[in-house]
Structure formats: C-alpha cells, structure tokens
Design a protein around this motif. Sequence first.
Motif, short mmCIF file in Angstrom:
data_model
loop_
_atom_site.label_atom_id
_atom_site.label_comp_id
_atom_site.label_asym_id
_atom_site.label_seq_id
_atom_site.Cartn_x
_atom_site.Cartn_y
_atom_site.Cartn_z
N UNK A 151 -12.15 -34.24 -19.10
CA UNK A 151 -10.89 -32.64 -20.03
C UNK A 151 -10.95 -33.18 -20.96
N UNK A 152 -10.74 -34.44 -21.08
CA UNK A 152 -9.53 -35.25 -22.33
C UNK A 152 -10.53 -35.07 -23.18
N UNK A 181 -12.23 -32.69 -24.94
CA UNK A 181 -11.78 -31.76 -25.55
C UNK A 181 -11.30 -32.14 -26.77
N UNK A 182 -10.17 -32.58 -26.26
CA UNK A 182 -9.29 -33.35 -27.76
C UNK A 182 -10.02 -34.19 -28.13
N UNK A 183 -10.59 -35.17 -27.92
CA UNK A 183 -10.85 -36.68 -28.28
C UNK A 183 -12.21 -36.26 -28.85
N UNK A 184 -12.73 -35.64 -28.34
CA UNK A 184 -13.90 -35.40 -29.40
C UNK A 184 -15.00 -36.50 -28.60
N UNK A 185 -14.83 -37.55 -28.28
CA UNK A 185 -15.73 -38.69 -27.85
C UNK A 185 -15.18 -39.50 -26.81
N UNK A 186 -15.81 -39.69 -25.70
CA UNK A 186 -15.29 -40.83 -24.71
C UNK A 186 -15.47 -41.72 -24.76
#
Lengths: 243, 243
Positions: free
Chosen positions: A82-83, A85-90
């Motif tokens: 889910x992160x 979504x905001x982080x755009x990249x893992x």
Amino acid sequence: MITKRFLLGRGRDLLEQDDVAALEGAVTSVHDVPPRAVLSRRGEPVHSSTLLIEGFACRYMDDREGRRQLVAIHVPGDFIDLHGFTMRVLDHDIVTLGTARVATVDHEALAAITENRPRLTRLLWFSTLLEAAMHREWIFRLGRLGADGRVAHLFCEVEARLAMVGLSDGGRFLLPLTQSDLGEACGITGVHANRTLRCLREEGLVTFANGQAAILDHARLARLAEFDPIYLYGGSGWAPRLD
Amino acid sequence: MITKRFLLGRGRDLLEQDDVAALEGAVTSVHDVPPRAVLSRRGEPVHSSTLLIEGFACRYMDDREGRRQLVAIHVPGDFIDLHGFTMRVLDHDIVTLGTARVATVDHEALAAITENRPRLTRLLWFSTLLEAAMHREWIFRLGRLGADGRVAHLFCEVEARLAMVGLSDGGRFLLPLTQSDLGEACGITGVHANRTLRCLREEGLVTFANGQAAILDHARLARLAEFDPIYLYGGSGWAPRLD
DNA sequence: CGCTGGGTTGACACTCTTCAAATTTCGTGG
DNA sequence: CCACGAAATTTGAAGAGTGTCAACCCAGCG
C-alpha cells in the motif's frame, strides 16, 4: 465479496459497509500466483497495490553479495505494498512464499478514495503505520535478541497475526518458509537457523517442518522472545483514531 | 514563521503556501527542552505530536533487562511522533539527545487537516512512510552488516538527512550521541562501538568526538555501509505521489 | 533412478560480549 | 581558577555466540 480480509486483519473490524464497497470497487483483478513469484521489484514504478487474499509473501532487500534480508512477512489480509501508492516506488522486492491469491488495486482508485473518504483514508494510513510498528519490533528483535529470541519472536508475531484472521489453529499454522528464509528474516545463517530450531524443539517450545509450525508453549516462547502483541492492535488493548 | 523546516526536510519543498499556514496554525506551543528529557513514553495516550525544530531526539525500546535499542534518530524538521496521531499510543519512548526546541501540534488540528486537506494529508502520510522506509533500512543494517558497516551506515544516513536541511557542512555535522548511544542504535555494546569507531578513524573514514562527526571519505564509507540514499527521497531520484 | 533442493551435523575461525581497570573529559562548586 | 566527582572513553583478556566450510542424509520429482 472478493475477500473476507482487508487491511491486515486488525483493521477489518473497523471497516464500515461503504468502506468495504469502496475498497472492493477499487479491485481491478484477482489472480493466483505460484510460489516464489516476484510481485514487485525495487526501483520499478508501481501503478497498483496488492492485497494478499490467500497465502504468504515477503519483502526483502539484498546486500552487495546478494545475501537477502527479509524486512516483512505478509499473511492473508495484508495490503502488501500500500505504501507504494504514495511512495510511487518500492525500496525492496516482494515475492510470494507458497502459492498465493492476490487482488490488484489500482492507484487511481486509491487516489479517489483519499479525495472523498477521509475516514477510510485514515484507516489505510493506519494500516501502513502498523507495518512501521512491526518494522520497529523487527529492529528491536535484530538489535537486542540472540538467535533463539529472534526466531521465537518471529513465530510469536506470525502466530498472533494469523490468529487475528482465523488462520491459527490453537498455535498450529502454516508458514511456507525454508530454514534459510527463516535465517534471512532473523539476520542469521540458514545453518544457524537450523541449530536454533533444534534448540527450540528440544526445549519443547515450537516445532517447524514442511512449512507447518506449531507453538507448544506459548508463555515460555513469548518470554524468550520478549514478545508482547499489543503493538499489533489486535482488538483488546490499543486502538487507532479514525475520526 | 515558527519553523523553517517541516516534514523531515524532504517534504518541505512539496509544501504549498496554504499548507504551511495550516501546519503553523496547528502549532499550539513552542518550547526548549533540556538534554535527555523524555518527550513521550510507551503506552501513554498522546493528544499532540511533536515537531523537532532544533536539536536531536531518538526513539527506543527497552528489553527486559533494560538494555536499550534505538529504533530511530531524529533531526531538525522531523515530525517525531506524527504516527501517534492515528495510533493514539506509542509503542516506544522518545527522548531528546542534546538540548532541543520543539513545537507541539494538537491532534484536533491534525484531524481537521485530514478532513479538509487531502493533499496535505497525503504529505503527512508520506512523511510517516518515509519513517517506515528508514526502519526497513535499519532492519537491513542490523540483519546483514557487521559492526563497522552498521556504524558506517548510521553516519551516512544521518549526514544525508542533515544535508537535506542544510545542517551538514561538507560532511561535518553535530550528532550529540555518546558511544553507548551509538551502540544502542547499532545493536552492539558501547565497548564495541568504541573499537569500531577507532577502526573507522584509523581507516580515515570518519571522526567522531564530543557530539561532532565528520565524514572524511564519503565514497568508501558508503561502500562499507552499502548505503544508497535514494530511500530518503532527497530531491533527485524518487518522489512521492501527492495528487 | 539419479538429480536437486532442503535439512542436519561437525570442526574450526572469527566477531562480538563481558568484565575489569585505567584514563580522559566535563560540569560544578569552592 | 582550581579541585573534585561523575560520566564517557579507552584498552586488555577471556569466553560465548555465530559464521563458514564441508560432508552427509533425505524426500520429491523428473
């Protein structure tokens, strides 16, 4: 009803009717994934997030020599990335452990939710904060416990999380990890994970074979692990603020 | 203008005029805090969050014997316990390192922001996700690196974060930690932290004395630490999604 | 039936901890 | 300004905990 489990299990009870509908409406597809399949890779932009419906997954980072450090283990109900979504990249890779069933949630739909549904947004936020709390517990585990405590802590945490979604049968649960995986989650080698498991078994604390784990003496195991499940927000105890 | 730094520094550039105004309006008080003052304690309900304006702070968990594991170090601009807003309770203690200047932000004001300002809310969310990314990096650090790599990584991370808020003078920066603190952040004893520092000094990588640190050879230090600052979202490279 | 990946065990090297003591630094009051 | 005590740093020696390497076993599977 695509899935009975949302948001790390714990948040599930806090979902209201229309929240569930909104989330389900955000799901674009559901499919089965074989074991050891890469769901997402570090550095690649992500445009959807993954809800784990059945099975297990893990997140990890590799060091220069390719040795792996798990940073999270995921159980059914987890919103794995889910992160993203905001982080755009893992900043890490994600891979399934056994076979898994996952739902894909488009980020555009999540964006709409954050525009229109403050309460559900807060619940999603909480879900990512719960991940952070588990990260902190892992930091403690790696920094302050020896090999036996680390392994014990991992078993305690996974069992507690599975129990929240009805997947622990009185301390018996599936956990499709090899002993090497276990080592990679605990910052020890696979060989030492093996020896540590033998100790725990001989102490009558846990058994673990063929991806099947059983906690035999929960009290002593938790003591060895210095484990207190309150950080998982499992119902009684702490609760998030959603208003 | 109460503070020039908001949201871990990195998010600062993303703040718009009225976002800053909204955040500043949420600040109820600003005060100075002496060294080693407890800002928040595990398990106690929190009704406000703390913005670190000047100075340093850390978050930690204790094991049964009272040995401490740091789980985060905070630099000016950090919203130290923003997660307390949603979590309602912290799973760790927070303490200042040197003297610090902090702003208190009431949770009611944050609630209003999450109701009315989706973009700023997303930015706050992002800020907490950045914490989680640092947590993951710490997990990697503790799980896969030896003592020298762990210490090196910590210096690299702190320097990178301070540089983002203009507090690193070409690799020289304040860091009011004792060697024991350093050990507690790296999962090693204070004694071993001392020996490790000596190695790093003799290698010409860093100096550290009286809370004053200097990175002498950034390239070699980063290599030893396996450090890549991209996870800090420091400007060039990755960027969050806010729309 | 042989291959392969996981599990198991032993021997040995190395890292880090522990305990203890000496030394330096720092803050405080005289 | 100095003296003093407390805290932090430094060093040594010995021991516990893990890693490394290598071999062997076992089960599943082509």
